[in-house]
Each structure stands twice: as C-alpha cells, then as structure tokens.
Design an enzyme around this catalytic site. Sequence first.
Site: not given
Length: 308
Positions: A240, A249
């Site tokens: 991010c 992730n």
Amino acid sequence: MRMPERVRVVEVGPRDGLQNESTQVPVAVKVELIERLAKAGLPAVEAGAFVSPKWVPQMADSAEVFRTLQKRLGVTYPALIPNLRGLEAAIAAGVNEIAVFVSASEGFSLKNIACSRAESLARLRDVFDLAITRGIRVRGYVSCIAGCPYDGDVPPAEVAAMAHELLVMGCYEISLGDTIGVGTARQIRNLISQVATTIPRERIAMHFHDTYGQGIANVLASLEEGIAVFDSSVAGLGGCPYAPGASGNIATEDLLYLLHGLEISTGVDLEAIAETGDWISRLLGRHNESRAGRAVLARRHSGGQDGR
C-alpha cells in the site's frame, strides 16, 4: 461456530498487487495474468482500477485490459473505482462489477483520498445510483480495520459503522481490509463479532496483508468465525503506497494450501496458481512471496507429491 465447507477466493493480484509495481507492466502481461488466474478456477479476479493515472499510473491502461480480456463464463472481473467519473469510464470499457472503498480511520481517508470518511461516503452516492441503474454489482472495501499508520488503533465500532453504511447504500458484500497487516487472531475474532451485529456473516469478506506474518493465522481465526470469502494475491503481490511498511497481501497459494488442508472446497487448482505465481514473479524480477507456492513447485520438480 462451524467452519464453512466451501470458500470463495477473490484474487486481487492484477489490481491490488500490480498497482504497486514501479515499472509499467504491459497490457499483454496483465491480460495473460488475469486469464491464467481465471483458468485455474478462481471465481473472481479483480482486473483493474479506473482511478487517476496521476496517483496510480500502473492502472492507467485498465480500459485496454478490459477490452482485450477474454472472459470466462462464471468468472467475475471487478474493477476498483473511486468516483462517478471512474464508473463512467468502467462502463465504457464493459465492466459489469465494481468495487468501491472507504476507510475505517479518518487519518487514512484524508491521506489516501484527500477527504473525510463522511465525504467519501457522500461521493459514492452518485456511484451507487448509476451502478444500480445499469445493473452493475457493487462490492465494498473498508480499509484499516485493525490499525492505521496515522491514527493508530481503530475501534471496531468505527469499522462496523463504515461497513454498515456501504451495505445500506447497496454493496452485496463488504471486504474488511487489514491494510497495514497489524491485526492478530484475537483482534480479528472480536472485530468480526462486532461487525456481524449489523451485517450478516455471509456478506462479510476478509482481506489481510502479511506485514507481521499474521495473515494466514487471521484467515484461520476468520474461518472459525464463519467467514467464507477471502481476498488474496498471487505470489503475495502488493502493498500500500499510503501505508508505510505495509507488505503485500496474503498469497493466494498460501491461502489455498490452508483451505485445502482443512478440507474446505475452493474449486481452485493450487498447482496452476503456484505456476502462475512463479511466472509473474520472474517476469517482474521480484521475489515470490508465497512460501506454499515455492514449496509446491520445489516438491514437484524433485518428483515428490504434496497431497494438496
């Protein structure tokens, strides 16, 4: 509470993963990645985002990706959109499912999309109106459910409130995202219990990042709370840009290895996903972050059987 017998895996690598790559990934590569993931049995592959190319240049060619993509029957290809302009571009590209996003924390909302949480919800009302008119399904993301890089701890009540707002506006499912990967199993169980007081568990999905190595443990905790939908990214692609230190992730391969080991059905071919993870990692010149994916391929190359 009983664990689900079947889990739906939502693959976010082509969007949430690739958007963080510093070098532009060609359309042909993006399309091949999406098609390989769909062919492996994934029922949903997030294929792009109609966002400002100034802020997310890697997604600037999403319209071309959608127009080029050979879609498989039974697979959904959602696109992330931030506003009405993004939805109009997505419709023009033939998108029939979208994802919208809000933050559970005020600080992250201000830093990420330059508006308050209340303003972010207000901006989405026109999006929902047009999507509903066009018969486009809407999935919702709530970010920073376990912690915020700017505000610190995020109260579960704040998460529940934002998730409920999205549900009321028309989302068929709400994905709760641990954007900076700080959540622990006990925290996630408590969070789900609180959110589930206003949203049915069958409409909750979980989205974990693995910054502190807790992603798979948090999946198990969520399964024990009856959650049956999880987002993941092939080879653990992602991160991010607005959450310093956040890693990718959870890897789709690692998620599948856990689920199949628990005899939970997914309909997804783990070996095919492992091969795809290895392929895209090599092509991008990055380390394959999936431990299960690396192990599956190593065992196969050595002639062993892995039983999953």
